[in-house]
Motif scaffolding. Sequence first.
Motif, PDB file in Angstrom:
ATOM      1  N   ASP A  53      44.499  64.031  62.662  1.00 12.13           N
ATOM      2  CA  ASP A  53      44.083  64.617  61.393  1.00 12.13           C
ATOM      3  C   ASP A  53      44.910  65.866  61.106  1.00 12.13           C
ATOM      4  OD1 ASP A  53      42.558  65.061  59.087  1.00 12.13           O
ATOM      5  OD2 ASP A  53      41.160  66.359  60.156  1.00 12.13           O
ATOM      6  N   ILE A  54      45.384  66.006  59.870  1.00  8.27           N
ATOM      7  CA  ILE A  54      46.189  67.178  59.526  1.00  8.27           C
ATOM      8  C   ILE A  54      45.326  68.426  59.426  1.00  8.27           C
ATOM      9  CG2 ILE A  54      47.479  68.246  57.629  1.00  8.27           C
ATOM     10  CD1 ILE A  54      48.910  65.642  57.178  1.00  8.27           C
ATOM     11  N   ASN A  55      44.182  68.316  58.756  1.00  5.10           N
ATOM     12  CA  ASN A  55      43.363  69.501  58.470  1.00  5.10           C
ATOM     13  C   ASN A  55      42.266  69.679  59.514  1.00  5.10           C
ATOM     14  OD1 ASN A  55      44.623  70.293  55.945  1.00  5.10           O
ATOM     15  ND2 ASN A  55      43.781  68.387  55.130  1.00  5.10           N
ATOM     16  N   MET A  56      42.553  70.527  60.494  1.00  3.50           N
ATOM     17  CA  MET A  56      41.567  70.871  61.511  1.00  3.50           C
ATOM     18  C   MET A  56      41.532  72.380  61.667  1.00  3.50           C
ATOM     19  SD  MET A  56      42.055  68.004  64.519  1.00  3.50           S
ATOM     20  CE  MET A  56      43.784  68.421  64.807  1.00  3.50           C
ATOM     21  N   PRO A  57      40.389  72.948  62.045  1.00  9.45           N
ATOM     22  CA  PRO A  57      40.313  74.402  62.242  1.00  9.45           C
ATOM     23  C   PRO A  57      41.129  74.849  63.453  1.00  9.45           C
ATOM     24  CG  PRO A  57      38.282  73.337  62.954  1.00  9.45           C
ATOM     25  CD  PRO A  57      39.097  72.279  62.279  1.00  9.45           C
ATOM     26  N   SER A  81      44.012  64.234  53.701  1.00  8.20           N
ATOM     27  CA  SER A  81      43.183  64.201  52.505  1.00  8.20           C
ATOM     28  C   SER A  81      44.022  63.778  51.311  1.00  8.20           C
ATOM     29  CB  SER A  81      42.573  65.581  52.240  1.00  8.20           C
ATOM     30  OG  SER A  81      41.762  65.974  53.325  1.00  8.20           O
ATOM     31  N   ARG A  82      43.382  63.201  50.323  1.00  8.16           N
ATOM     32  CA  ARG A  82      44.095  62.638  49.176  1.00  8.16           C
ATOM     33  C   ARG A  82      44.918  63.676  48.422  1.00  8.16           C
ATOM     34  NH1 ARG A  82      43.627  57.951  46.827  1.00  8.16           N
ATOM     35  NH2 ARG A  82      41.738  57.443  47.983  1.00  8.16           N
ATOM     36  N   ASP A  83      44.458  64.925  48.382  1.00 11.49           N
ATOM     37  CA  ASP A  83      45.138  65.943  47.578  1.00 11.49           C
ATOM     38  C   ASP A  83      46.127  66.785  48.379  1.00 11.49           C
ATOM     39  OD1 ASP A  83      43.242  67.167  49.100  1.00 11.49           O
ATOM     40  OD2 ASP A  83      42.441  68.442  47.511  1.00 11.49           O
ATOM     41  N   ASP A  84      46.469  66.361  49.577  1.00 10.65           N
ATOM     42  CA  ASP A  84      47.363  67.141  50.433  1.00 10.65           C
ATOM     43  C   ASP A  84      48.726  66.485  50.580  1.00 10.65           C
ATOM     44  OD1 ASP A  84      45.545  69.147  50.867  1.00 10.65           O
ATOM     45  OD2 ASP A  84      44.722  68.224  52.668  1.00 10.65           O
ATOM     46  N   VAL A  89      54.004  65.065  53.429  1.00 15.65           N
ATOM     47  CA  VAL A  89      55.469  65.058  53.486  1.00 15.65           C
ATOM     48  C   VAL A  89      55.962  65.937  54.628  1.00 15.65           C
ATOM     49  CG1 VAL A  89      57.579  65.691  52.265  1.00 15.65           C
ATOM     50  CG2 VAL A  89      55.732  64.528  51.046  1.00 15.65           C
ATOM     51  N   LEU A  90      55.356  67.128  54.775  1.00 17.42           N
ATOM     52  CA  LEU A  90      55.739  68.013  55.866  1.00 17.42           C
ATOM     53  C   LEU A  90      55.482  67.357  57.212  1.00 17.42           C
ATOM     54  CD1 LEU A  90      56.744  70.707  56.904  1.00 17.42           C
ATOM     55  CD2 LEU A  90      54.442  71.631  56.617  1.00 17.42           C
ATOM     56  N   GLY A  91      54.365  66.643  57.327  1.00 16.88           N
ATOM     57  CA  GLY A  91      54.058  65.948  58.576  1.00 16.88           C
ATOM     58  C   GLY A  91      55.123  64.935  58.943  1.00 16.88           C
ATOM     59  N   LEU A  92      55.612  64.195  57.959  1.00 19.85           N
ATOM     60  CA  LEU A  92      56.677  63.228  58.219  1.00 19.85           C
ATOM     61  C   LEU A  92      57.966  63.933  58.600  1.00 19.85           C
ATOM     62  CD1 LEU A  92      56.011  60.740  55.290  1.00 19.85           C
ATOM     63  CD2 LEU A  92      55.521  60.369  57.709  1.00 19.85           C
ATOM     64  N   LYS A 102      42.771  59.808  53.456  1.00 20.07           N
ATOM     65  CA  LYS A 102      41.311  59.726  53.419  1.00 20.07           C
ATOM     66  C   LYS A 102      40.824  59.697  51.974  1.00 20.07           C
ATOM     67  CE  LYS A 102      40.563  62.489  57.643  1.00 20.07           C
ATOM     68  NZ  LYS A 102      39.936  63.709  58.164  1.00 20.07           N
ATOM     69  N   PRO A 103      39.754  58.967  51.665  1.00 19.33           N
ATOM     70  CA  PRO A 103      39.031  58.048  52.543  1.00 19.33           C
ATOM     71  C   PRO A 103      39.849  56.777  52.771  1.00 19.33           C
ATOM     72  CG  PRO A 103      38.140  57.939  50.331  1.00 19.33           C
ATOM     73  CD  PRO A 103      39.156  59.037  50.318  1.00 19.33           C
TER      74      PRO A 103
END
Length: 234
Positions: A53-57, A81-84, A89-92, A102-103
């Motif tokens: 998951d990209i968005n984690m605390p 998430s859909r709006d990220d 792109v940065l992750g790739l 997600k979802p």
Amino acid sequence: MSHKILIVDDDPHIRQVLAFALGKAGMQTAEAGDGESALDAIAAQRPDLVVLDINMPRMSGLDVCRKLRAADDLPILFLSSRDDEIDRVLGLELGGDDYVVKPFSPREVVARVSAILKRGGRALEEAGALRPVTHGKLRLDPQSWEAQWDGAPVSLTVTEFQLLLLLASLPARVFTRDAIIDRLHGPGFAITDRTIDSHIRNLRHKFASAGGPDLIETRAGIGYRIGPCRGGSA
């Protein structure tokens, strides 16, 4: 032996759903609820792939990817998430192999995990079984999954290796982005053009750093083909 998948997400429900779906597909799973735990789990027993998951605390999935890519080519499938879109792109560009938004459907995650783990079945077919492919100063060995430039190793992710092997195996051919997706994953697989472009940028950067700025050519309005791979100025 079944593949082991590490699922990293701070939502226990998502981890449970994915563990069930991947387990039903014959894979072993382990779970981590945050980035630090994920790195510990990978160090203790390296999985075959990480669903991240990209968005984690505290430590985001992007931070985990950066740390992994410093010394490892472990396959990574991002959850986003859909709006990220910027994060995807940065992750790739950091070295992720693919992403799911997600979802999502658990079936889609299983399909994408399986596609990555196939380690380029279609690309290998194009390469003529498992024979090494040499083109200029580039050498790709499908058996050892090693890439070299002028005899020096270049570390690639699974998807980067697959893509480059496909291009190098048919040096006269210009591949559209859709053709690349079809060859690597099968027809109808939902990957955006931007995903392919990100992998191409990663490959160019890695080989330019190794002395190969002429690795891949862009044919405007068409797609990509392998470059002369002679080194020197592009």
